[in-house]
Write a protein that holds these residues in place. Structure first.
Motif, mmCIF file in Angstrom:
data_model
loop_
_atom_site.group_PDB
_atom_site.id
_atom_site.type_symbol
_atom_site.label_atom_id
_atom_site.label_comp_id
_atom_site.label_asym_id
_atom_site.label_seq_id
_atom_site.Cartn_x
_atom_site.Cartn_y
_atom_site.Cartn_z
ATOM 1 N N ASN A 10 44.741 21.988 46.096
ATOM 2 C CA ASN A 10 44.438 21.872 44.664
ATOM 3 C C ASN A 10 43.522 23.000 44.206
ATOM 4 O OD1 ASN A 10 44.798 20.665 42.143
ATOM 5 N ND2 ASN A 10 42.959 19.403 42.359
ATOM 6 N N GLU A 11 43.861 24.217 44.640
ATOM 7 C CA GLU A 11 43.116 25.415 44.249
ATOM 8 C C GLU A 11 44.098 26.409 43.603
ATOM 9 O OE1 GLU A 11 41.304 26.827 47.821
ATOM 10 O OE2 GLU A 11 40.010 25.072 48.046
ATOM 11 N N PRO A 12 44.642 26.060 42.433
ATOM 12 C CA PRO A 12 45.668 26.919 41.818
ATOM 13 C C PRO A 12 45.157 28.307 41.444
ATOM 14 C CG PRO A 12 44.946 25.205 40.295
ATOM 15 C CD PRO A 12 44.366 24.853 41.624
ATOM 16 N N ASP A 13 43.878 28.418 41.068
ATOM 17 C CA ASP A 13 43.345 29.743 40.734
ATOM 18 C C ASP A 13 43.388 30.667 41.945
ATOM 19 O OD1 ASP A 13 42.793 29.251 38.029
ATOM 20 O OD2 ASP A 13 40.897 28.261 38.532
ATOM 21 N N ALA A 14 43.040 30.131 43.119
ATOM 22 C CA ALA A 14 43.108 30.926 44.344
ATOM 23 C C ALA A 14 44.553 31.302 44.646
ATOM 24 C CB ALA A 14 42.505 30.142 45.512
ATOM 25 N N ALA A 15 45.470 30.359 44.423
ATOM 26 C CA ALA A 15 46.885 30.642 44.663
ATOM 27 C C ALA A 15 47.374 31.774 43.765
ATOM 28 C CB ALA A 15 47.709 29.377 44.420
ATOM 29 N N LEU A 16 46.951 31.776 42.524
ATOM 30 C CA LEU A 16 47.406 32.818 41.600
ATOM 31 C C LEU A 16 46.774 34.170 41.922
ATOM 32 C CD1 LEU A 16 47.478 30.777 38.277
ATOM 33 C CD2 LEU A 16 49.431 31.620 39.601
ATOM 34 N N ALA A 17 45.598 34.164 42.539
ATOM 35 C CA ALA A 17 45.013 35.428 43.000
ATOM 36 C C ALA A 17 45.868 36.020 44.121
ATOM 37 C CB ALA A 17 43.576 35.191 43.472
ATOM 38 N N TYR A 18 46.325 35.163 45.038
ATOM 39 C CA TYR A 18 47.249 35.619 46.082
ATOM 40 C C TYR A 18 48.569 36.109 45.456
ATOM 41 C CZ TYR A 18 44.354 33.524 49.776
ATOM 42 O OH TYR A 18 43.339 33.202 50.646
ATOM 43 N N PHE A 19 49.007 35.410 44.399
ATOM 44 C CA PHE A 19 50.254 35.764 43.719
ATOM 45 C C PHE A 19 50.194 37.188 43.166
ATOM 46 C CE2 PHE A 19 52.659 35.502 39.563
ATOM 47 C CZ PHE A 19 53.919 35.619 40.127
ATOM 48 N N ALA A 20 49.090 37.515 42.508
ATOM 49 C CA ALA A 20 48.943 38.859 41.945
ATOM 50 C C ALA A 20 48.984 39.926 43.029
ATOM 51 C CB ALA A 20 47.630 38.944 41.159
ATOM 52 N N LYS A 21 48.343 39.629 44.137
ATOM 53 C CA LYS A 21 48.331 40.574 45.258
ATOM 54 C C LYS A 21 49.730 40.713 45.859
ATOM 55 C CE LYS A 21 45.934 41.491 49.628
ATOM 56 N NZ LYS A 21 44.903 40.987 50.588
ATOM 57 N N ALA A 22 50.423 39.586 46.004
ATOM 58 C CA ALA A 22 51.748 39.596 46.619
ATOM 59 C C ALA A 22 52.760 40.342 45.757
ATOM 60 C CB ALA A 22 52.222 38.171 46.864
ATOM 61 N N MET A 23 52.689 40.153 44.438
ATOM 62 C CA MET A 23 53.654 40.798 43.555
ATOM 63 C C MET A 23 53.504 42.311 43.529
ATOM 64 S SD MET A 23 55.788 38.609 42.346
ATOM 65 C CE MET A 23 56.480 39.383 40.887
ATOM 66 N N SER A 24 52.341 42.797 43.936
ATOM 67 C CA SER A 24 52.140 44.245 43.951
ATOM 68 C C SER A 24 52.863 44.912 45.119
ATOM 69 C CB SER A 24 50.641 44.568 44.019
ATOM 70 O OG SER A 24 50.091 44.209 45.286
ATOM 71 N N VAL A 25 53.279 44.116 46.117
ATOM 72 C CA VAL A 25 53.953 44.693 47.287
ATOM 73 C C VAL A 25 55.344 44.110 47.521
ATOM 74 C CG1 VAL A 25 51.777 45.186 48.464
ATOM 75 C CG2 VAL A 25 52.910 42.994 48.871
ATOM 76 N N ALA A 26 55.652 42.973 46.897
ATOM 77 C CA ALA A 26 56.916 42.272 47.183
ATOM 78 C C ALA A 26 58.127 43.071 46.706
ATOM 79 C CB ALA A 26 56.917 40.899 46.532
ATOM 80 N N PRO A 27 59.130 43.236 47.571
ATOM 81 C CA PRO A 27 60.384 43.877 47.128
ATOM 82 C C PRO A 27 61.081 43.008 46.093
ATOM 83 C CG PRO A 27 60.214 43.821 49.537
ATOM 84 C CD PRO A 27 59.145 42.926 49.004
ATOM 85 N N ALA A 28 61.917 43.626 45.286
ATOM 86 C CA ALA A 28 62.681 42.878 44.281
ATOM 87 C C ALA A 28 63.674 41.954 44.978
ATOM 88 C CB ALA A 28 63.414 43.851 43.362
ATOM 89 N N GLY A 29 64.037 40.891 44.284
ATOM 90 C CA GLY A 29 65.009 39.954 44.831
ATOM 91 C C GLY A 29 64.353 38.707 45.391
#
Length: 336
Positions: free
Chosen positions: A223-242
């Motif tokens: 139940n730490e959605p803010d922390a999850a979204l911080a990981y999300f921002a980091k992941a989207m900077s490197v994640a390949p499309a698709g």
């Protein structure tokens, strides 16, 4: 002069176990067993019940074996005839086996690509398995990781080392997922961080994104959605499309749901639909090569969307997504 747990080693040989066999049974590296017997380290508390069982002794007897150290300064094969302390036939054979399997000539021998490819194949099989108990998966993956670490210490070619880092990242990620299934959330989080570091060392963008997605999932469950979204921002900077981005957006939709942010949830799922189209045109290497736990197909996507709508309290949206799950007719597993 060096300290040795001679009685510990002797008990292992008496029950017919080699150092390598005992290590495999306990899910540790052979060098760990060597350090125990050389009195260079002590088994961790959680390993001791299995060690006592493997050595056919009681916990109290094991404790006595671990506290009984002796002085020694000769090689086990230097003079086998001079060993005057209960040097039985099995003891002598055991000493020879231990010494020769630890021969530096073998340890420093050229590494075969076949061994790395075998590790990759075995890891892929475990990633796809659906019939093994969670703890059995964990221990099997742990053994593969131990072998990969041993090979990584010897690797000299950069591409070999990169491949082994990928194997270690995948294995540690699988251990993190399995630890979560078994209820060890803190340990799962620690393993997920380690998996991300291995993936980063390997320079494997899909695996980096996958491990960050796992950390997002764990944060959502805490139940730490803010922390999850911080990981999300980091992941989207490197994640390949698709597919990698498809998975990340669906996990993020659950974070937005936990925050009660309906507009962001809808935006994430709309973007995910575009990613789904790209995923069919541009298969992800991690998903295509390993599949199983590392795949994020239509069934998991639909189930994740359904859970997000349900978290938000939108029963109609959840029902529509669940219809998509039923249409896929695919086993989802326990995580997204």
């Amino acid at each position: 002069m060096t300290l040795k747990r001679e009685r510990l080693a002797q008990q292992r040989r008496m029950v017919g176990q080699t150092q390598e066999g005992l290590a495999e049974k306990l899910g540790v590296d052979r060098t760990t067993v060597i350090r125990w017997e050389r009195a260079e380290s002590t088994p961790q508390p959680w390993v001791r019940p299995g060690l006592a069982e493997a050595l056919q002794v009681t916990p109290q007897q094991l404790n006595e074996l671990l506290t009984d150290t002796q002085q020694g300064n000769r090689h086990p094969l230097d003079d086998p005839g001079s060993d005057r302390c209960a040097d039985t036939t099995v003891d002598s054979i055991g000493r020879a086996a231990d010494t020769l399997t630890n021969d530096p000539l073998l340890v420093t021998a050229p590494m075969s690509r076949d061994r790395i490819q075998s590790l990759q194949h075995d890891m892929a099989v475990l990633a796809r398995t659906a019939n093994m108990a969670a703890f059995d998966v964990f221990t099997s993956v742990r053994r593969l990781c131990a072998e990969a670490r041993t090979l990584a210490e010897r690797a000299r070619r950069p591409h070999d080392l990169a491949d082994l880092y990928v194997v270690l990242g995948q294995g540690t990620a699988l251990m993190a997922s399995t630890a979560f299934d078994l209820g060890y959330w803190n340990e799962s989080a620690a393993l997920a961080r380690a998996a991300n570091q291995y993936a980063d060392l390997a320079g494997h963008a899909s695996l980096v994104a996958w491990t960050l997605g796992l950390q997002m999932t764990l944060a959502n469950w805490r139940n730490e959605p803010d922390a999850a979204l911080a990981y999300f921002a980091k992941a989207m900077s490197v994640a390949p499309a698709g597919e990698p981005r498809l998975r990340l957006r669906h996990i993020a939709s659950r974070s937005y749901a936990l925050l009660g942010n309906s507009p962001s949830l809808k935006q994430a799922l709309r973007a995910a639909y575009r990613d789904r189209d790209l995923a069919t045109k541009r298969p992800d290497d991690l998903s295509a090569s390993f599949g199983g736990e590392f795949a994020f197909g239509p069934a998991r996507a639909a189930a994740c969307a359904a859970a997000a709508w349900l978290d938000l309290g939108d029963c109609q949206g959840s029902l529509e997504a669940m219809v998509d799950v039923a249409d896929t007719n695919v086993d989802l597993g326990g995580r997204f």
